[in-house]
Design a protein around this motif. Structure first.
Motif, PDB file in Angstrom:
ATOM      1  N   UNK A   4       8.870  -1.624   1.901  1.00 27.98           N
ATOM      2  CA  UNK A   4       7.813  -0.628   1.787  1.00 27.98           C
ATOM      3  C   UNK A   4       7.059  -0.883   0.492  1.00 27.98           C
ATOM      4  N   UNK A   5       5.734  -0.922   0.560  1.00 30.40           N
ATOM      5  CA  UNK A   5       4.948  -1.207  -0.639  1.00 30.40           C
ATOM      6  C   UNK A   5       4.798   0.019  -1.530  1.00 30.40           C
ATOM      7  N   UNK A   6       5.187   1.177  -1.058  1.00 26.34           N
ATOM      8  CA  UNK A   6       5.056   2.397  -1.852  1.00 26.34           C
ATOM      9  C   UNK A   6       5.868   2.278  -3.138  1.00 26.34           C
ATOM     10  N   UNK A   7       5.201   2.458  -4.264  1.00 26.04           N
ATOM     11  CA  UNK A   7       5.871   2.391  -5.556  1.00 26.04           C
ATOM     12  C   UNK A   7       6.076   0.982  -6.072  1.00 26.04           C
ATOM     13  N   UNK A   8       5.559  -0.028  -5.366  1.00 27.02           N
ATOM     14  CA  UNK A   8       5.717  -1.423  -5.782  1.00 27.02           C
ATOM     15  C   UNK A   8       4.443  -1.897  -6.487  1.00 27.02           C
ATOM     16  N   UNK A   9       4.441  -3.172  -6.866  1.00 27.78           N
ATOM     17  CA  UNK A   9       3.315  -3.740  -7.595  1.00 27.78           C
ATOM     18  C   UNK A   9       2.920  -5.067  -6.984  1.00 27.78           C
ATOM     19  N   UNK A  10       1.597  -5.309  -6.869  1.00 28.48           N
ATOM     20  CA  UNK A  10       1.080  -6.550  -6.295  1.00 28.48           C
ATOM     21  C   UNK A  10       0.023  -7.156  -7.203  1.00 28.48           C
ATOM     22  N   UNK A  11      -0.038  -8.484  -7.173  1.00 34.26           N
ATOM     23  CA  UNK A  11      -1.148  -9.249  -7.753  1.00 34.26           C
ATOM     24  C   UNK A  11      -1.911  -9.865  -6.590  1.00 34.26           C
ATOM     25  N   UNK A  12      -3.237  -9.677  -6.575  1.00 27.36           N
ATOM     26  CA  UNK A  12      -4.067 -10.258  -5.518  1.00 27.36           C
ATOM     27  C   UNK A  12      -5.229 -10.981  -6.183  1.00 27.36           C
ATOM     28  N   UNK A  13      -5.274 -12.308  -6.054  1.00 23.78           N
ATOM     29  CA  UNK A  13      -6.416 -13.042  -6.604  1.00 23.78           C
ATOM     30  C   UNK A  13      -7.560 -13.023  -5.588  1.00 23.78           C
ATOM     31  N   UNK A  14      -8.768 -13.069  -6.128  1.00 21.28           N
ATOM     32  CA  UNK A  14      -9.944 -13.051  -5.265  1.00 21.28           C
ATOM     33  C   UNK A  14     -10.228 -11.713  -4.630  1.00 21.28           C
ATOM     34  N   UNK A  15      -9.637 -10.640  -5.156  1.00 15.67           N
ATOM     35  CA  UNK A  15      -9.764  -9.323  -4.518  1.00 15.67           C
ATOM     36  C   UNK A  15     -11.029  -8.583  -4.918  1.00 15.67           C
ATOM     37  N   UNK A  16     -11.955  -9.284  -5.558  1.00 14.02           N
ATOM     38  CA  UNK A  16     -13.240  -8.665  -5.842  1.00 14.02           C
ATOM     39  C   UNK A  16     -14.105  -8.518  -4.613  1.00 14.02           C
TER      40      UNK A  16
END
Length: 305
Positions: A4-16
């Motif tokens: 579950x992504x709730x409460x987690x952390x992500x890095x997304x490149x190109x997310x502009x």
């Protein structure tokens, strides 16, 4: 490996913009902190950052040139400083191959290869290093790449772009066994998708006949990306978790083609994207003719690459 992504952390490149923006938005809507790493933000991405500067799930923008390895390292440092442990990494930044390349003939590099291949490889390496430092807590980790139906096809008008997406498929499959360490590496392979990667390139838009071809939306692709993280089985119909239709098990090395439906891409004897709705760009001939015209230009490949 479902998480579950709730409460987690992500890095997304190109997310502009584009698919990566849609994925970042979907993550934060589901309670996940997100660091957006890009050169700049389109207006919709700026709104997302401003809206979620505070709160249970936050969004932080880190200006990043993904060709610069030091900036990629800094991206991880900032994310860890802002949010602590990182759980999901999407090295999604990518560019298309213009008919007339803008690479300098004496530059010694192809920007398209640096962005589409070297950056995902280096970001994956940094992600694995971060994940292994936090191995003791047992939380599953995910790396989600963006391939393309170009990773299965051959296209004369964009051979370097096609090569980069074949490379992503090879990388993802080669890292499948990382799942034994709690790290799942997967990818989506979108069809003809209405993002700036298409709409900002008139020479690419020439391939699409709107009376025949269908566009895949960034939101449809993002939904499948989220499913790769949160589910161990993904259905053929985007967003359907009922189990009534065909189901594809998700594990390390999984590549899901996303047209107007979802399909698992096999490593061997795969039938290819075919003419499923969302996969076709029927007017390739015009762009191929332009490519042949360029090849006939005196000095091609010398004064201009």
């Amino acid at each position: 490996m479902a998480l579950s992504v709730n409460g987690r952390t992500a890095i997304v490149t190109g997310a502009g913009s584009g698919i990566n923006f849609a994925f970042a938005k979907l993550l934060v809507d589901n309670g996940c902190n997100v660091l957006i790493a890009d050169l700049a933000l389109r207006p919709e991405a700026k709104v997302l950052v401003d809206k979620h500067s505070t709160g249970a799930a936050r969004v932080v923008f880190q200006e990043t040139d993904v060709r610069d390895w030091l900036q990629l390292e800094r991206m991880f440092e900032v994310a860890e400083g802002e949010f602590g442990e990182i759980d999901i990494v999407c090295p999604g930044a990518g560019v298309y191959e213009p008919v007339a390349s803008k690479d300098s003939p004496d530059g010694g590099r192809y920007a398209l290869v640096d962005i589409n291949v070297t950056h995902p490889i280096r970001t994956t390496q940094l992600a694995i290093a971060h994940f292994l430092r936090h191995k003791e807590n047992g939380r599953p980790k995910h790396i989600v790449h963006i391939s393309s139906i170009a990773g299965q096809n051959a296209t004369f008008a964009a051979p370097i772009y096609v090569a980069t997406k074949h490379a992503i498929n090879g990388l993802v499959r080669s890292l499948a066994k990382l799942e034994t360490l709690g790290i799942r590496v997967t990818a989506v392979a979108p069809g003809v998708i209405k993002t700036p990667l298409w709409t900002d390139h008139p020479e690419k838009l020439k391939m699409v006949d709107d009376s025949v071809d269908e566009w895949v939306t960034p939101e449809e692709v993002a939904t499948v990306m989220l499913a790769l993280v949160q589910q161990d089985v993904v259905g053929e119909t985007i967003g359907d978790r009922s189990g009534r239709g065909p189901q594809f098990p998700v594990s390390g090395g999984t590549i899901l083609e996303v047209s107007k439906t979802v399909r698992a891409v096999g490593q061997f004897d795969d039938p290819g994207p075919g003419d499923r709705p969302g996969n076709t760009a029927t007017d390739h001939a015009a762009v191929e003719e332009e490519s042949f015209g360029l090849l006939a230009t005196k000095g091609w490949g010398q004064s201009k690459l």
